[in-house]
Design a protein around this motif. Structure first.
Motif, PDB file in Angstrom:
ATOM      1  N   HIS A  39     -14.563   9.305   8.306  1.00  0.00           N
ATOM      2  CA  HIS A  39     -13.220   9.902   8.367  1.00  0.00           C
ATOM      3  C   HIS A  39     -13.250  11.355   7.877  1.00  0.00           C
ATOM      4  O   HIS A  39     -12.656  12.237   8.491  1.00  0.00           O
ATOM      5  N   PHE A  40     -13.963  11.583   6.792  1.00  0.00           N
ATOM      6  CA  PHE A  40     -13.968  12.930   6.231  1.00  0.00           C
ATOM      7  C   PHE A  40     -14.741  13.899   7.125  1.00  0.00           C
ATOM      8  O   PHE A  40     -14.334  15.043   7.299  1.00  0.00           O
ATOM      9  N   HIS A  93       0.792  -1.204   0.000  1.00  0.00           N
ATOM     10  CA  HIS A  93       0.000   0.000   0.000  1.00  0.00           C
ATOM     11  C   HIS A  93       0.842   1.280   0.000  1.00  0.00           C
ATOM     12  O   HIS A  93       0.636   2.180  -0.808  1.00  0.00           O
ATOM     13  N   HIS A 142      -6.486   2.357   5.917  1.00  0.00           N
ATOM     14  CA  HIS A 142      -5.144   1.895   5.570  1.00  0.00           C
ATOM     15  C   HIS A 142      -5.106   0.386   5.367  1.00  0.00           C
ATOM     16  O   HIS A 142      -4.508  -0.112   4.430  1.00  0.00           O
ATOM     17  N   HIS A 179       0.681  11.247   5.338  1.00  0.00           N
ATOM     18  CA  HIS A 179      -0.533  11.159   6.151  1.00  0.00           C
ATOM     19  C   HIS A 179      -0.453   9.932   7.053  1.00  0.00           C
ATOM     20  O   HIS A 179      -0.773   9.992   8.240  1.00  0.00           O
ATOM     21  N   GLY A 208      -9.179   5.876  10.042  1.00  0.00           N
ATOM     22  CA  GLY A 208      -7.966   5.932   9.219  1.00  0.00           C
ATOM     23  C   GLY A 208      -7.277   4.583   9.175  1.00  0.00           C
ATOM     24  O   GLY A 208      -6.813   4.147   8.129  1.00  0.00           O
ATOM     25  N   ARG A 252     -14.980   5.826   5.178  1.00  0.00           N
ATOM     26  CA  ARG A 252     -14.341   7.012   4.618  1.00  0.00           C
ATOM     27  C   ARG A 252     -15.189   8.245   4.890  1.00  0.00           C
ATOM     28  O   ARG A 252     -14.669   9.298   5.229  1.00  0.00           O
ATOM     29  N   LEU A 274     -10.593   9.676  13.860  1.00  0.00           N
ATOM     30  CA  LEU A 274      -9.726   9.595  12.681  1.00  0.00           C
ATOM     31  C   LEU A 274      -8.749   8.425  12.784  1.00  0.00           C
ATOM     32  O   LEU A 274      -8.418   7.787  11.784  1.00  0.00           O
ATOM     33  N   MET A 305      -1.389  17.544   8.160  1.00  0.00           N
ATOM     34  CA  MET A 305      -2.359  16.446   8.134  1.00  0.00           C
ATOM     35  C   MET A 305      -3.592  16.883   7.343  1.00  0.00           C
ATOM     36  O   MET A 305      -4.083  16.157   6.479  1.00  0.00           O
TER      37      MET A 305
HETATM   38  C1  HEM Z   1      -5.010  13.367  13.126  1.00  0.00           C
HETATM   39  C2  HEM Z   1      -5.736  13.340  12.093  1.00  0.00           C
HETATM   40  C3  HEM Z   1      -5.819  12.238  11.077  1.00  0.00           C
HETATM   41  C4  HEM Z   1      -5.432  10.921  11.156  1.00  0.00           C
HETATM   42  C5  HEM Z   1      -4.774  10.219  12.321  1.00  0.00           C
HETATM   43  C6  HEM Z   1      -5.729  10.314   9.880  1.00  0.00           C
HETATM   44  C7  HEM Z   1      -5.447   9.006   9.551  1.00  0.00           C
HETATM   45  C8  HEM Z   1      -5.575   8.475   8.302  1.00  0.00           C
HETATM   46  C9  HEM Z   1      -5.059   7.197   7.880  1.00  0.00           C
HETATM   47  C10 HEM Z   1      -4.290   6.221   8.745  1.00  0.00           C
HETATM   48  C11 HEM Z   1      -5.383   7.032   6.573  1.00  0.00           C
HETATM   49  C12 HEM Z   1      -5.044   5.844   5.699  1.00  0.00           C
HETATM   50  C13 HEM Z   1      -3.817   6.211   4.915  1.00  0.00           C
HETATM   51  C14 HEM Z   1      -3.436   5.107   3.977  1.00  0.00           C
HETATM   52  O1  HEM Z   1      -3.953   5.073   2.864  1.00  0.00           O
HETATM   53  O2  HEM Z   1      -2.615   4.282   4.370  1.00  0.00           O
HETATM   54  C15 HEM Z   1      -6.102   8.198   6.152  1.00  0.00           C
HETATM   55  C16 HEM Z   1      -6.594   8.407   4.884  1.00  0.00           C
HETATM   56  C17 HEM Z   1      -7.226   9.560   4.483  1.00  0.00           C
HETATM   57  N1  HEM Z   1      -7.471  10.684   5.271  1.00  0.00           N
HETATM   58 FE1  HEM Z   1      -6.909  10.942   7.152  1.00  0.00          FE
HETATM   59  N2  HEM Z   1      -6.309  11.245   9.052  1.00  0.00           N
HETATM   60  C18 HEM Z   1      -6.384  12.431   9.753  1.00  0.00           C
HETATM   61  C19 HEM Z   1      -6.875  13.638   9.319  1.00  0.00           C
HETATM   62  C20 HEM Z   1      -7.472  13.808   8.085  1.00  0.00           C
HETATM   63  C21 HEM Z   1      -8.032  15.035   7.639  1.00  0.00           C
HETATM   64  C22 HEM Z   1      -8.074  16.346   8.426  1.00  0.00           C
HETATM   65  C23 HEM Z   1      -8.505  14.819   6.392  1.00  0.00           C
HETATM   66  C24 HEM Z   1      -9.197  15.816   5.486  1.00  0.00           C
HETATM   67  C25 HEM Z   1     -10.434  16.026   5.493  1.00  0.00           C
HETATM   68  C26 HEM Z   1      -8.231  13.442   6.045  1.00  0.00           C
HETATM   69  C27 HEM Z   1      -8.532  12.844   4.850  1.00  0.00           C
HETATM   70  C28 HEM Z   1      -8.108  11.597   4.480  1.00  0.00           C
HETATM   71  C29 HEM Z   1      -8.278  11.059   3.155  1.00  0.00           C
HETATM   72  C30 HEM Z   1      -8.931  11.753   1.975  1.00  0.00           C
HETATM   73  C31 HEM Z   1      -7.723   9.787   3.170  1.00  0.00           C
HETATM   74  C32 HEM Z   1      -7.654   8.822   1.989  1.00  0.00           C
HETATM   75  C33 HEM Z   1      -8.838   7.963   2.033  1.00  0.00           C
HETATM   76  C34 HEM Z   1      -8.985   7.180   0.778  1.00  0.00           C
HETATM   77  O3  HEM Z   1      -8.229   6.234   0.580  1.00  0.00           O
HETATM   78  O4  HEM Z   1      -9.837   7.524  -0.003  1.00  0.00           O
HETATM   79  N3  HEM Z   1      -7.606  12.859   7.105  1.00  0.00           N
HETATM   80  N4  HEM Z   1      -6.203   9.070   7.219  1.00  0.00           N
END
Ligand code: HEM
Ligand code: HEM
Ligand code: SF4
Ligand code: SF4
Lengths: 358, 213
Positions: B60-61, A308, B36, B171, B32, B57, B28, B138
């Motif tokens: 998450h958003f 990934h 992942h 991220h 998240g 998702r 998140l 982030m």
């Molecule tokens: C402390 C804050 C955050 C944590 C711990 C977090 C954690 C994660 C993790 C672990 C992933 C998976 C990454 C991967 O593909 O391996 C992810 C994906 C993502 N995060 Fe976050 N995130 C946080 C904040 C945010 C914020 C503020 C946004 C924006 C709105 C956001 C948007 C996304 C998006 C768009 C993805 C990709 C999802 C996809 O695959 O379509 N994240 N995040």
């Protein structure tokens, strides 16, 4: 060069011609009503002179282009342009070829399009890639200076490609790092889809301007959207159904390839809609994840192809690359151990010193 | 006997920010991590569909937007908050705070007495500032992945990260940094509550701490 093709031997049948015009129109995101205009541009006798340079590469871009068929995109492209110099295709060789290049540049000064295929070595003065005694660096600078525009075909020309992968022993770079004063269109891919090359040229001929480009100078009609957002396996992604391992039950059922490293979510290209080969297939349809071949530095960033996210270099680890996950878990463990020791010290301290009541 | 004053240090806005931030981050983390590494919870064919990944998702958003809103509030308070909330109170580039930093480290190493301050100790304050900076990244990497075709985000994203894959790696690595921060944070907060007299945990709910007179 197009003289080779103009003798009718490789002329397309009208049906195939219209089909190609329609596909090119669709690739550009234009409505069906534009097909006539595109077909007219395709047939236009005003053929722009093109000088096609080859540098550090496998020549896969040209080879794959020449091997498309039904309809023959290569024939169309080669009919569309007046190819003045192309090392793979031209009959001339040696001194004669060099002479052709020099003459073509002079004759069409300021008017020709320079198409580049392959990366350019910059280390040690670029000695790692020489043609006719001149370095690629020199040739590109010299030819591009007189070109009207530069089209970088393939990931090598656009971003350096495989020879630019770490540790990049020859200091290979893409055209954009050398040519700064000319408009550049990047058509990356390993190899790029022939239709994207065709559509770009047709666009320029039809509208007399560049198509809209993205941040990396890629035509938006082809590279404006991510693979993932057009993928036929996307419903399985949204549903949470994944291939865990190649050949497993999920793979046989056509589930999403996300967990076996598909880079569709991070790659901009039109493969799911434009597709390849006579049967209209593309990697993900065939059961293999996207490897992100249209993105800069994909040989470094998209590996491991079956995982990934890439590994990360361990700080001070002297070139040791670890899995992000393992490093993260290690750091968590270290933090937990630190907390435990700190807490234990606190408990011991409390126990050994007499608490002064306040 | 010592006498303590009950002093108001955290405004309502700061407390709201803290808990919105904390709860959004926990959400998140959970969502998240699933994004992942989507462990096989998804229904197999034949069972009713529920779009697990799509829903996760979505959560998450939404949590991401709460996180961004909280972040903006905190950035505002860094400049326009009360005396304790402004960055000037705990930034280490002040002689007063350098002395405090020294005392804090000594106290954390069980070598000195715990001192009480109205605001953050400079060590905590510095870490919080770093967390805020990381949070900006982030949010930017998240928004880049969320709006791959959005003109503004796309161009910022390419400038900052180069490609989506690097944004995603970034991220994901920061995800671990947050995990570690939260672990240590919660531990130290409890530790300070035990060794200190300010009652900082009730403080982050009530906004009031107990300071020596
Ligand atoms: C402390 C804050 C955050 C944590 C711990 C977090 C954690 C994660 C993790 C672990 C992933 C998976 C990454 C991967 O593909 O391996 C992810 C994906 C993502 N995060 Fe976050 N995130 C946080 C904040 C945010 C914020 C503020 C946004 C924006 C709105 C956001 C948007 C996304 C998006 C768009 C993805 C990709 C999802 C996809 O695959 O379509 N994240 N995040
Ligand atoms: C995801 C979880 C959490 C995150 C990300 C987080 C983050 C933060 C941050 C950034 C601050 C600094 C506030 C500021 O900017 O001025 C802070 C302060 C604080 N947090 Fe948390 N927090 C979390 C969970 C908790 C929990 C569970 C507790 C209670 C046990 C807690 C108690 C406190 C306290 C008492 C302070 C004030 C410290 C002081 O007075 O110096 N936090 N937190
Ligand atoms: S196979 Fe790849 S591109 Fe298709 S939905 Fe799955 S992750 Fe996205
Ligand atoms: S699916 Fe991905 S790796 Fe395959 S050709 Fe398209 S962009 Fe390149």
């Amino acid at each position: 060069m197009s003289r080779l093709f103009a003798n009718g031997l490789m002329k397309l049948r009208r049906r195939d011609f219209l089909k190609a015009a329609t596909i090119a129109t669709a690739a550009m995101g234009l409505p069906a009503s534009m097909v006539d205009k595109v077909a007219a541009a395709l047939k236009s006798p005003a053929r722009p002179p093109v000088i096609w340079l080859h540098f550090m590469e496998c020549t896969g871009c040209t080879e794959s282009l020449l091997r498309t068929s039904h309809p023959d995109v290569a024939t169309l492209i080669l009919d569309l342009i007046s190819l003045e110099y192309h090392e793979t295709l031209m009959a001339a060789a040696g001194k004669q070829a060099e002479e052709n290049l020099r003459r073509a540049v002079e004759k069409y000064r300021g008017k020709f399009i320079c198409v580049v295929e392959g990366g350019i070595s910059t280390k040690d003065g670029g000695v790692y890639c020489k043609i006719g005694g001149r370095t690629a660096l020199e040739i590109l600078k010299h030819v591009s200076a007189d070109a009207s525009a530069v089209i970088a075909v393939g990931t090598c020309a656009a971003f350096g490609g495989i020879q630019a992968a770490a540790p990049n022993p020859t200091g290979a770079v893409g055209v954009r790092d050398i040519v700064k004063d000319k408009p550049i269109i990047n058509i990356p891919g390993c190899p790029p889809n022939g239709y994207n090359i065709l559509a770009t040229i047709v666009y320029i001929l039809t509208f007399n301007k560049f198509p809209e480009l993205d941040e990396l100078n890629r035509p938006k009609f082809a590279y404006g959207r991510r693979i993932h957002d057009h993928c036929e396996r996307r419903p399985h992604f949204d549903e949470g159904r994944f291939v865990e391992q190649f050949g497993d039950e999920g793979h046989k059922k056509g589930y999403c390839l996300y967990k076996v490293g598909c880079k569709g979510p991070v790659t901009y290209a039109n493969c799911p809609t434009q597709r390849f080969c006579d049967v209209g297939v593309w990697p993900v349809a065939a059961g293999h994840g996207c490897i992100g071949c249209t993105e800069p530095n994909f040989w470094d960033n998209m590996i491991p192809f079956y995982e990934h996210v890439p590994g990360v270099e361990v700080p001070a680890g002297q070139g040791i690359v670890g899995k992000a996950e393992r490093i993260g878990k290690f750091a968590i463990g270290a933090a937990a151990a630190g907390i435990a020791i700190h807490a234990a010290a606190g408990v011991i301290k409390k126990a050994t010193t007499k608490e002064k009541e306040e | 006997m010592r006498v303590y004053r009950r002093v108001k240090v955290w405004s309502v806005l700061l407390r709201l920010y803290h808990w919105a931030f904390a709860l959004s981050i926990i959400t998140l983390f959970l969502t998240g991590y699933y994004i992942h590494n989507p462990f096989a919870l998804g229904p197999w064919e034949g069972t009713p569909t529920n779009f697990l990944m799509a829903e996760v998702r979505f959560v998450h958003f939404v949590a991401g937007y709460v996180f961004i809103a909280a972040l903006l509030v905190r950035i505002y308070l860094l400049f326009f908050g009360n005396q304790y909330e402004r960055f000037t109170d705990f930034i280490i580039f002040r002689p007063r705070n350098l002395v405090r930093l020294f005392h804090t480290v000594r106290a954390y190493l069980y070598l000195g007495e715990h001192e009480s301050y109205g605001g953050h100790n400079p060590l905590a304050g510095t870490v919080y500032l770093c967390v805020l900076v990381l949070s900006v990244f982030m949010a930017l990497s998240g928004l880049f992945m969320l709006y791959p075709e959005g003109g503004l985000w796309a161009s910022w994203g390419v400038t900052l990260f180069g490609t989506q894959q690097i944004a995603r790696l970034f991220h994901y690595l920061l995800f671990w940094v947050y995990l570690i921060f939260v672990m240590i944070h919660v531990y130290l907060v409890v530790w300070n509550d035990i060794f200190g007299s300010e009652g900082i945990i009730s403080g982050i709910f009530s906004g009031r701490k107990f300071l020596r007179t």
